[in-house]
Design an enzyme around this catalytic site. Sequence first.
Site, PDB file in Angstrom:
ATOM      1  CD  GLU A  97       1.357 -15.438  14.946  1.00  0.00           C
ATOM      2  OE1 GLU A  97       1.920 -14.330  14.913  1.00  0.00           O
ATOM      3  OE2 GLU A  97       0.108 -15.566  14.975  1.00  0.00           O
ATOM      4  CD  GLU A 149      -1.985 -16.410  10.084  1.00  0.00           C
ATOM      5  OE1 GLU A 149      -1.603 -17.202   9.199  1.00  0.00           O
ATOM      6  OE2 GLU A 149      -1.712 -16.552  11.280  1.00  0.00           O
TER       7      GLU A 149
END
Length: 265
Positions: free
Chosen positions: A119, A139
Site C-alpha cells: 500500500e 490480509e
Amino acid sequence: MAAETPIAGLPQSLAGTLRGELAILRLARPEKRNALDDTTVYGIETFFDSLPATVRAVVLHGEGEHFSAGLDLTELTIRNTAEAVHHSRNWHRVFERFEFGNVPVVAVLHGAIVGGGLELASACHVRVAERSAYYALPEGSRGIYVGGGGSVRIPRLIGVARMMDMMLTGRTYDAAEGQSIGLTQYLVDDGTGLDKGLELAARIAGNTQLTNYAIMHVLPRIADSDPAGGYLMESLMAAIASGDEEAQVRLRDFLEKRAPKVLRG
Ligand code: 1HE
C-alpha cells in the site's frame, strides 16, 4: 555527487537525508522487516513535512532483506473497532500527504513488499523493483482487510480481479510478474535499485515544478473524471503549463538548438 545531510526529528525506524535536490527516506527497522508501526507512519509524515523547498524529488527504500512486511501486526491486537478506523484513516492521511504532496516519490522495492508495504509503495509515483522483490496481500489469511488505501490504489495498477485473487488465495507475484502486470515501472538487478531510483529522481527533479505538479495532481484526477470534464481540465492545465515562464524558456531553448533531442532508450 552532492553531500548528504541527515534530516532531524525522525524516529529510529526511519533515516532521512538530503542530497542536493533529492531527499532519501529509508525504512530502517530491518530487525522487524520494516513493519510499519504508528511511530513509523507518523515519522513518514514528519519527513515530508520537514522537506525544504529546494527538494524536487524523493527516493523511498528499505534497509535489510525486505522493503516492508506491512502493518506491524502487534499493534492490531490492542485496538478496538473505533481505534482501528482511526488507524486506517491516519494511514490514508499520511499516504495522501505525499501522493498529493509537493514532489514526486520514487519507491525502490526489494524482497517482501507485503500488505501495508505494498500500500505504501502504491502511493508513490514511480516504482523500481529489484529482482528479489515479491508482492503479497496476506490480509485475507490474517482475518483482516487492507487499510492503507490499497483498495483504491492497487486496482488502479493491476485491476480489481488480480487484487481479489491476491487477497482471496494468497497468491504472490514475483518481481518479473509484478513488472508485467503493472505493479512497477522498472525492473533492475539486485543491488542496483537505489542507483536506478536516484537516477530517475534526478530526471524528475529536472522537470519544471509546474509540470511535475500537474502530473501528480491533475493527471490522476482527470483519469478518474468523466471524459468531458477530463478534456476540459486537460486543456486548462495545458494552457497554464505552456504559459509558464520556465516552459517558454525551455521551448525557446529547443527551437534555438540549445536543448537535447528526444533519443531512443
Ligand atoms: C513482524 C512483521 C509484521 C515480521 N508485524 N512483526 N504482514 C504480514 O502478514 C507479513 C508478516 N511477515 C512475514 O511474512 C515475514 O516476516 C517476511 C516474509 C516479511 C520476512 O520473513 P523473515 O523470515 O525474513 O523474517 P521473520 O523471522 O518472519 O521476522 C523477523 C522479525 O520481524 C520477527 O520478530 P522477532 O521478534 O521474532 O525477531 C517477526 O515477528 C517480525 N515481523 N513481519 C510485526 N508485519 C494498513 S492495513 C495493512 C495490513 C497489512 O499490512 S497485513 C500484512 C501484514
